[in-house]
Write an enzyme that holds these catalytic residues in place. Sequence first.
Site, PDB file in Angstrom:
ATOM      1  N   CYS A 230       0.451 -35.260   4.190  1.00 22.65           N
ATOM      2  CA  CYS A 230       1.452 -35.252   3.116  1.00 22.65           C
ATOM      3  C   CYS A 230       2.862 -35.153   3.695  1.00 22.65           C
ATOM      4  O   CYS A 230       3.816 -35.655   3.124  1.00 22.65           O
ATOM      5  CB  CYS A 230       1.199 -34.099   2.168  1.00 22.65           C
ATOM      6  SG  CYS A 230      -0.317 -34.312   1.236  1.00 22.65           S
ATOM      7  N   CYS A 415      14.207 -41.436  15.282  1.00 22.24           N
ATOM      8  CA  CYS A 415      13.276 -41.291  14.164  1.00 22.24           C
ATOM      9  C   CYS A 415      13.310 -39.837  13.719  1.00 22.24           C
ATOM     10  O   CYS A 415      14.201 -39.096  14.100  1.00 22.24           O
ATOM     11  CB  CYS A 415      11.870 -41.744  14.543  1.00 22.24           C
ATOM     12  SG  CYS A 415      11.095 -40.693  15.772  1.00 22.24           S
TER      13      CYS A 415
END
Length: 462
Positions: A230, A415
């Site tokens: 998640c 990132c």
Amino acid sequence: MTSVISALRKQIATCEATLKDLRQQLAEAEHNQREQGKIVPQKRRLATDPVNPMDHDMNFGVPDQFRDEIFSILQQEQTAPDAASTVAEDAPKWPLEKNEYKRYGRQLIMPEIGLKGQLRLKDARVLITRLNPNVTLVPHTSRLSPETAVSTFKQYDLVLDCTDTPASRYLISDTCVLLGKTLVSASALRIDGQMMVLNNPPLPAGDPNGGPCYRCVFPKPPPPESVVSCGDGGILGPVVGVMGVLQALEAIKVLTHKPTTTPADPPSLLLFSAYSNPMFRSIRLRSRKAKCAACSTHATISAEALESGSLDYVQFCGSLLPDNNPLAPEERISAKNYAQLRSGVNPFTGTVSKKESHLLVDVREKVQFELCNIDGSINVPFSTVSATRGPTSAVEEKDWTKMLRQSEKPIFVVCRLGNDSQVTVKKMKELGLDAGGKRYIGDIKGGLQAWRSTVDTEFPDY
Ligand SMILES: [Zn+2]
């Protein structure tokens, strides 16, 4: 029946008393406004005068949990119109509070929500009722392991699996089979959820009348690269709520049902998808597998094997360990050095350099990039990078490689945490974007997390 009637009467009386209090409070607030000669007819603006309602005695017997919420709403009403006129002066750099990026991060990164959706939610007002005070919660704060699972589960009648890795799901299911406990297993990711009641009835391994276990349904774990948490994939909060409520419902059904040796209902897998119509589907499951490693006569999993630690669930499920072939030190730059490079001094050469001197490629997915990014960075989502195969010919050149090839400037890749950026640097070199080694391509170590901790502490942490 009499007790039901008297309970309902009592509830109605409580509600009526609360309603009366609220009406009284509203009347008082309106009265105060009139006193100030500033009554505003709009329904929602209860107190626009400068008197702080927190300073005024407005309790009137209203229960505390209501009072706090009402006051906070009144205060918002009061400050909202004025805030707009000063917003340009003190406008914060980021539209959400710093801690909100973290709290809502998992739904912020979902395309269905994103920053815009979260801001809409933030503007909404919802009243939450009080939780049941009679429930005793016993937290187990250590990580579940094969060595501790049996002794932990033994104390309970029923197990609800709400974890999010295949390794823990197999371990939980195996332990339930060994201890003869029913398992309500649910999972949720992004906008989807699934739920099943396993090992129900919880008959001993080898008894074909027992309900199937997790291994019967999924004999093999999914490939590790297909597993998304998640934290990475995002999750819409109410999807977890839906699955949790369904789990609670099944738990009540199991716990209140008389023990039986035959399945009450045929086992099924319930699928939920928030943006589908209909949102629910159900798939009938087969009974126990004749050769299941956990619940058949061929079972190889025992409590002794678990407790001795000889079963390695992480290895069974496979894991994406850090790359065996990491980037060379000269292909990496710390966030601090990169910040220096943007501000003027190139930490490698000592020469003056600016943010226009290079390209900064951010490989997070679009919705995350839109949430927050370093000024001047270009977004090339990692999913696009990963989908680009082999050195492309001029004809089939992808937009992003074409764009990067148009410049000769050095490329820095960033990132979220500094893993995808390393893979991207390698990919860019494979695709020849480094012009045979003449053009610098490197990554920012530790990604935006490092940027936040060492350069810009205000950068949102989601
Ligand atoms: Zn099984």
